[in-house]
Design an enzyme around this catalytic site. Structure first.
Site, PDB file in Angstrom:
ATOM      1  N   ASN A  50      14.137 -86.692   6.245  1.00  0.00           N
ATOM      2  CA  ASN A  50      13.160 -87.646   6.863  1.00  0.00           C
ATOM      3  C   ASN A  50      12.894 -87.406   8.349  1.00  0.00           C
ATOM      4  O   ASN A  50      12.083 -88.156   8.900  1.00  0.00           O
ATOM      5  CB  ASN A  50      12.859 -89.025   6.682  1.00  0.00           C
ATOM      6  CG  ASN A  50      13.820 -89.843   7.133  1.00  0.00           C
ATOM      7  OD1 ASN A  50      14.847 -89.606   7.720  1.00  0.00           O
ATOM      8  ND2 ASN A  50      13.514 -90.778   5.758  1.00  0.00           N
ATOM      9  N   HIS A 103      15.565 -88.322  10.156  1.00  0.00           N
ATOM     10  CA  HIS A 103      16.341 -90.099  10.097  1.00  0.00           C
ATOM     11  C   HIS A 103      17.542 -89.092  11.522  1.00  0.00           C
ATOM     12  O   HIS A 103      18.334 -88.229  10.778  1.00  0.00           O
ATOM     13  CB  HIS A 103      16.329 -90.948   9.822  1.00  0.00           C
ATOM     14  CG  HIS A 103      17.726 -90.563   8.665  1.00  0.00           C
ATOM     15  ND1 HIS A 103      17.251 -91.235   7.493  1.00  0.00           N
ATOM     16  CD2 HIS A 103      19.010 -89.849   8.908  1.00  0.00           C
ATOM     17  CE1 HIS A 103      18.639 -90.741   7.108  1.00  0.00           C
ATOM     18  NE2 HIS A 103      19.477 -90.222   7.712  1.00  0.00           N
ATOM     19  N   ASP A 140      27.149 -95.328  12.383  1.00  0.00           N
ATOM     20  CA  ASP A 140      26.281 -96.559  12.010  1.00  0.00           C
ATOM     21  C   ASP A 140      26.923 -97.518  10.618  1.00  0.00           C
ATOM     22  O   ASP A 140      28.233 -97.224  10.706  1.00  0.00           O
ATOM     23  CB  ASP A 140      25.029 -96.165  11.730  1.00  0.00           C
ATOM     24  CG  ASP A 140      25.213 -94.714  10.871  1.00  0.00           C
ATOM     25  OD1 ASP A 140      26.280 -94.692  10.392  1.00  0.00           O
ATOM     26  OD2 ASP A 140      24.274 -94.115  10.679  1.00  0.00           O
ATOM     27  N   GLU A 160      15.595 -94.200  11.742  1.00  0.00           N
ATOM     28  CA  GLU A 160      14.438 -94.195  10.543  1.00  0.00           C
ATOM     29  C   GLU A 160      12.872 -93.983  11.257  1.00  0.00           C
ATOM     30  O   GLU A 160      12.728 -94.488  12.344  1.00  0.00           O
ATOM     31  CB  GLU A 160      13.785 -95.254   9.314  1.00  0.00           C
ATOM     32  CG  GLU A 160      14.775 -95.436   8.457  1.00  0.00           C
ATOM     33  CD  GLU A 160      15.543 -94.466   7.629  1.00  0.00           C
ATOM     34  OE1 GLU A 160      15.636 -93.515   7.471  1.00  0.00           O
ATOM     35  OE2 GLU A 160      16.206 -94.378   6.391  1.00  0.00           O
TER      36      GLU A 160
HETATM   37  P1  PGA Z   1      24.207 -86.057   4.918  1.00  0.00           P
HETATM   38  O1  PGA Z   1      23.361 -87.326   5.669  1.00  0.00           O
HETATM   39  O2  PGA Z   1      24.448 -85.287   6.131  1.00  0.00           O
HETATM   40  O3  PGA Z   1      24.519 -86.926   3.308  1.00  0.00           O
HETATM   41  O4  PGA Z   1      22.796 -85.481   4.352  1.00  0.00           O
HETATM   42  C1  PGA Z   1      23.063 -86.900   7.102  1.00  0.00           C
HETATM   43  C2  PGA Z   1      22.310 -87.866   6.785  1.00  0.00           C
HETATM   44  O5  PGA Z   1      21.073 -88.309   6.147  1.00  0.00           O
HETATM   45  O6  PGA Z   1      22.058 -88.125   8.133  1.00  0.00           O
END
Ligand code: PGA
Length: 251
Positions: A136, A138, A67, A143
């Site tokens: 959450n 994702h 992304d 999302e």
């Molecule tokens: P993080 O993010 O590795 O910073 O916890 C993971 C994500 O949100 O996919």
């Protein structure tokens, strides 16, 4: 889903690095799917350290990132292109024209999404896709509520995700509101998926991943439909599963 529980973040990172290196050794022209965020940083550090010792050659490797924020150029310090260059690419011999990340400043975003998905189909799909998981559920920037049949698309970031990522920006207002992300179907095209989760703040998401039904309300649950997923999780992120009867041995 295969589950590897490690005692801490460092051993999780080492294990993930090992699996990536094994993939590249088996297939020198491997296509790797890569992720940003704090979780893969330790893995990238291990890859760099190991590369300096001459263990793995990336000259024939191609990478695809999940992304990119809309509106940030590749030289913006919070863009995912910049993150990847600084945290990994500049240390390895992967050719710069083999590192694909969506272009967050393309004139036509819809066209950019289609172009990226086509590239994944033509050059990929990844032999191994590295993934983090949001609190959450994702994956990438998909999302809750994202259709499982989605391909690379434009999304509006959930407020919870913007807040979670605000720690990297000066203010919450500076966090972009939109992003391009590989869709869930795009991610599931990968031949093998390596999902990483570390720390107490991921414990609830890991519990849900392993206990709830597959549902678009929890995007990571789609991974239960993929035939080859390895979850590497540290004890802090796994404890809730364990308290409810999880069964494993710690590496
Ligand atoms: P993080 O993010 O590795 O910073 O916890 C993971 C994500 O949100 O996919």
């Amino acid at each position: 889903m295969k589950i590897i529980v490690t005692k801490d973040y460092e051993s999780l990172s080492l294990r993930a690095c090992q699996l990536i290196e094994e993939e590249v050794e088996r297939r020198p022209d491997a296509v790797l799917g890569l992720a940003t965020g704090s979780t893969p940083l330790g893995t990238y550090k291990q890859m760099i350290r190991s590369y300096k010792h001459g263990r793995t050659d990336y000259q024939h490797v191609t990478t695809f990132n999940l992304d990119e924020y809309v509106g940030l150029t590749g030289d913006h310090p919070q863009s995912y292109r910049f993150f990847m260059e600084e945290q990994l690419f500049k240390y390895l011999n992967v050719p710069s024209n083999h590192t694909y990340i969506p272009n967050g400043t393309a004139d036509d975003m819809e066209e950019e999404c289609e172009r990226y998905e086509r590239l994944i189909d033509e050059i990929g799909p990844p032999d191994l896709q590295l993934l983090g998981i949001g609190q959450n559920g994702h994956i990438g920037f998909n999302e809750p509520g994202t259709p499982f049949d989605s391909e690379t698309h434009l999304i509006k970031l959930a407020e919870s995700t913007r807040k979670a990522n605000a720690r990297f920006f000066d203010t919450l207002e500076d966090v972009p509101t939109r992003a391009i992300t590989m869709g869930i179907r795009s991610i599931l095209k990968s031949k093998r998926i390596l999902l990483l989760a570390s720390g107490e703040r991921k414990a609830e998401a890991i519990y849900r991943l392993l206990n709830e039904v597959v549902d678009e309300k929890f995007p990571a649950s789609s991974l239960n439909r993929h035939a080859d997923v390895t979850l590497i999780v540290d004890e802090k992120a796994y404890h809730k599963v364990e308290e409810t009867g999880g069964n494993r041995s710690v590496e």
